[in-house]
Design a protein around this motif. Structure first.
Motif, short mmCIF file in Angstrom:
data_model
loop_
_atom_site.label_atom_id
_atom_site.label_comp_id
_atom_site.label_asym_id
_atom_site.label_seq_id
_atom_site.Cartn_x
_atom_site.Cartn_y
_atom_site.Cartn_z
N SER A 42 4.28 30.99 10.47
CA SER A 42 5.28 30.69 11.50
C SER A 42 4.64 30.04 12.71
O SER A 42 5.33 29.50 13.56
CB SER A 42 6.00 31.97 11.90
N THR A 77 7.21 45.99 5.86
CA THR A 77 7.99 44.91 5.25
C THR A 77 8.57 43.95 6.28
O THR A 77 8.82 42.80 5.96
CB THR A 77 9.13 45.48 4.38
N GLN A 78 8.78 44.42 7.52
CA GLN A 78 9.34 43.55 8.56
C GLN A 78 8.51 43.61 9.84
O GLN A 78 9.01 43.43 10.94
CB GLN A 78 10.79 43.93 8.85
N GLY A 80 6.43 41.58 11.11
CA GLY A 80 6.39 40.33 11.86
C GLY A 80 7.53 40.16 12.84
O GLY A 80 7.43 39.39 13.78
N SER A 81 8.63 40.87 12.63
CA SER A 81 9.73 40.79 13.58
C SER A 81 9.50 41.69 14.79
O SER A 81 10.17 41.55 15.81
CB SER A 81 11.05 41.17 12.90
N LYS A 82 8.52 42.57 14.71
CA LYS A 82 8.21 43.49 15.81
C LYS A 82 6.96 43.08 16.58
O LYS A 82 6.88 43.24 17.78
CB LYS A 82 8.04 44.90 15.26
N TYR A 83 5.96 42.53 15.86
CA TYR A 83 4.69 42.17 16.46
C TYR A 83 4.31 40.74 16.11
O TYR A 83 4.60 40.26 15.02
CB TYR A 83 3.56 43.08 15.95
N SER A 84 3.59 40.08 17.03
CA SER A 84 3.04 38.75 16.76
C SER A 84 1.75 38.90 15.96
O SER A 84 1.21 40.01 15.82
CB SER A 84 2.73 38.04 18.07
N ALA A 117 2.35 38.83 9.90
CA ALA A 117 3.27 38.29 10.90
C ALA A 117 4.40 37.50 10.26
O ALA A 117 5.46 37.33 10.85
CB ALA A 117 2.51 37.40 11.88
N GLU A 118 4.21 37.03 9.03
CA GLU A 118 5.27 36.31 8.30
C GLU A 118 6.33 37.24 7.75
O GLU A 118 7.39 36.80 7.33
CB GLU A 118 4.66 35.51 7.15
N LYS A 119 6.05 38.54 7.72
CA LYS A 119 6.99 39.52 7.15
C LYS A 119 8.06 39.83 8.18
O LYS A 119 7.85 40.61 9.09
CB LYS A 119 6.25 40.81 6.73
N LYS A 120 9.20 39.18 8.05
CA LYS A 120 10.29 39.35 9.02
C LYS A 120 11.57 39.76 8.36
O LYS A 120 11.89 39.50 7.30
CB LYS A 120 10.49 38.08 9.81
#
Length: 120
Positions: A42, A77-78, A80-84, A117-120
């Motif tokens: 990303s 699993t997600q 990347g949506s919480k951390y850079s 980080a790609e896991k969003k």
């Protein structure tokens, strides 16, 4: 005679099915990982997914689960949506909560952080 031949053919089919037909290509997950070994991250770079998954399996999967679903450690699993990627790298280097510091080192930290980080 027909029953004997049918029995032999049926038995052979069962044995071949149980052996997997000689497919040495690995599981579908492994083949998919190999087919998509490098993906765009990303942040504009590229991530070697196969290498990142190997690092994860050998260092992280025992606590975070082979499918990232969690266990002794949290679900990733997600993540990347919480951390850079930088925040994830910091957690990997320094630990957080019950996670010890330094489980992964060197270039593997950035590889793993960008992949996660790609896991969003």
């Amino acid at each position: 005679m027909k029953k004997w031949l049918l029995t032999i053919l049926f038995g052979t089919a069962i044995v071949l099915a149980a052996c997997g037909g000689g497919d040495e290509g690995g599981s579908d997950e492994q083949q998919d990982a190999g087919d998509n070994a490098t993906e765009e991250s990303s942040e504009g770079g590229s991530v070697d997914s196969a290498a990142a998954e190997e690092v994860f399996e050998s260092n992280c999967a025992s606590c975070h689960g082979a499918d990232l679903s969690g266990g002794a450690g949290p679900d990733l699993t997600q993540v990347g949506s919480k951390y850079s990627a930088d925040e994830i790298a910091d957690i990997i280097k320094n630990g957080k909560g019950s996670m010890p510091a330094g489980l992964v080192s060197g270039d593997d930290v950035d590889l793993l952080a960008n992949w996660l980080a790609e896991k969003k």
